[in-house]
Design an enzyme around this catalytic site. Structure first.
Site, short mmCIF file in Angstrom:
data_model
loop_
_atom_site.label_atom_id
_atom_site.label_comp_id
_atom_site.label_asym_id
_atom_site.label_seq_id
_atom_site.Cartn_x
_atom_site.Cartn_y
_atom_site.Cartn_z
N ASN A 140 0.87 -1.18 0.00
CA ASN A 140 0.00 0.00 0.00
C ASN A 140 0.91 1.23 0.00
OD1 ASN A 140 -1.82 2.04 0.51
ND2 ASN A 140 -2.35 1.36 2.58
N GLU B 114 -7.09 4.80 7.82
CA GLU B 114 -6.88 6.21 7.45
C GLU B 114 -8.12 6.76 6.76
OE1 GLU B 114 -3.15 5.72 5.39
OE2 GLU B 114 -2.22 5.18 7.30
N GLU C 7 -5.41 -4.98 10.69
CA GLU C 7 -4.41 -3.93 10.89
C GLU C 7 -4.72 -3.16 12.17
OE1 GLU C 7 -2.43 -2.66 6.95
OE2 GLU C 7 -4.22 -1.46 7.21
N GLY D 156 2.29 2.38 10.79
CA GLY D 156 3.22 3.50 10.64
C GLY D 156 3.95 3.88 11.91
N SER E 88 3.27 -1.94 10.45
CA SER E 88 4.72 -1.99 10.67
C SER E 88 5.34 -3.35 10.35
CB SER E 88 5.07 -1.56 12.10
OG SER E 88 4.66 -0.23 12.31
#
Ligand code: PGA
Length: 259
Positions: free
Chosen positions: A10, A100, A170, A176, A216
Site C-alpha cells: 500500500n 486512514e 491492521e 506506521g 509496521s
C-alpha cells in the site's frame, strides 16, 4: 476463492509518476527468483494504476489494486472513481476500510458495506481492513471491536460475494508506528476472525479466506508473523516504498510455504 499466500504493498499517497514506474519495475525484476505461487499486489495511487496494470499483465504473480473506490457506479460525484472504472484499466483488487479512510474521510460501516458490494459487482476483489485503536486494545476490547467492524459491513455480503474478499487485520496502533503486533497477538486475532467467518459462512469459507496482517510489517518481523497458522500474508505500507525492503518481505513469505 482459494486461500492464497499474499503480500500487498500500500503506497498510500506517495510516488510521483516516474518514481512509481521505477518502483513497480524494480519489484517486477526482483520477482524472477520466486517460483512459488505467491500473489503480489501493488496498490499505488490512482495515477499509476493503468500503467502498472499493463506492465504486470503478463505476470501471473503480480496484480494491481486501488486504495479506494466510490460506492456508486457512476454519476455526479466530482473527484471520485468507481469500481467499474478501476476494473476497466486492469485493476483486480481494491482496499476498502483502511483506518486512514475511516478516520480522515469519515467512512463508516454503511458506506463500507456499499463499497464492498459495488467493488465485487464490478469484478474487483476487496481487501477489507479491520483493526482496533490503541485505547480499545488497552481496554482489552479488541475482539468485540473487530467483530463489530466485520458484522456491520462485511457480513452483509452473500456467501458468494464473501468468497471474493481478502481480509487485512491492521491494529491502528501498529500502522506506521514501527510497533508491530507480536506474532501471538496477530495470530490470536486472525484465529478469532477465522472463527467468526466459520460461524457466519461455514468452515469451508473460513479455511479458504485469505487473512493478511498489516501494521509496521518489515523484513525483520515478517518471518515470525508468517510462521503463524492463520496469517496468510501482509499488507505493507512504509516498507513497500522501497523495492528492496518489499522484496525481502516477499522472500520471507516464500520461505514459509504452508499449502
Ligand atoms: P505500515 O502501514 O506498514 O506503514 O504500518 C500499513 C498500512 O497502513 O496498510
Amino acid at each position: 476463492m482459494q486461500r492464497k499466500l499474499m503480500v500487498v504493498g500500500n503506497w498510500k499517497m506517495n510516488k510521483v509518476y516516474v518514481e512509481g514506474l521505477i518502483l513497480a519495475n524494480t519489484v517486477m525484476a526482483g520477482l524472477e527468483k520466486f517460483r512459488r505461487p505467491i500473489q503480489i499486489v501493488l496498490c499505488p495511487p490512482f495515477i499509476h494504476l493503468q500503467t502498472v496494470a499493463s506492465m504486470y499483465k503478463e505476470h501471473p504473480q503480480l496484480a494491481v489494486g486501488a486504495q479506494n473506490c466510490y460506492q456508486a457506479p457512476q454519476g455526479a460525484y466530482t473527484g471520485e472513481v468507481s469500481a467499474a472504472m478501476l476494473r476497466s484499466v486492469g485493476v483486480e483488487y481494491v482496499i476498502i476500510g483502511h483506518s486512514e479512510r475511516r478516520e480522515q474521510f469519515n467512512e463508516k460501516h454503511p458506506i463500507l458495506a456499499e463499497k464492498l458490494k459495488s467493488a465485487i459487482a464490478a469484478g474487483l476483489q476487496p481487501i477489507f481492513c479491520c483493526g482496533e485503536w490503541l485505547a480499545v486494545r488497552e481496554a482489552e476490547d479488541q475482539e468485540a471491536f473487530v467483530q463489530q467492524q466485520l458484522e456491520e459491513s462485511l457480513f452483509g455480503l452473500s456467501e458468494e460475494e464473501f468468497s471474493k474478499v481478502i481480509i487485512a487485520y491492521e491494529p491502528v496502533w501498529a500502522i506506521g508506528t514501527g510497533l508491530s503486533a507480536s506474532p501471538e497477538q496477530a495470530q490470536a486475532m486472525h484465529r478469532f476472525i477465522r472463527n467468526l467467518i466459520a460461524e457466519k459462512y461455514g468452515d469451508n469459507s473460513a479455511q479458504n479466506t485469505t487473512i493478511l496482517y498489516g501494521g509496521s510489517c518489515n523484513a525483520e518481523n515478517a518471518a515470525a508473523l508468517f510462521a503463524q497458522a492463520d496469517i496468510d500474508g501482509a499488507l505493507v505500507g512504509g516498507a513497500s516504498l522501497k523495492a528492496e525492503d518489499f522484496l525481502q518481505i516477499v522472500e520471507q513469505r516464500a520461505a514459509i510455504f504452508q499449502y
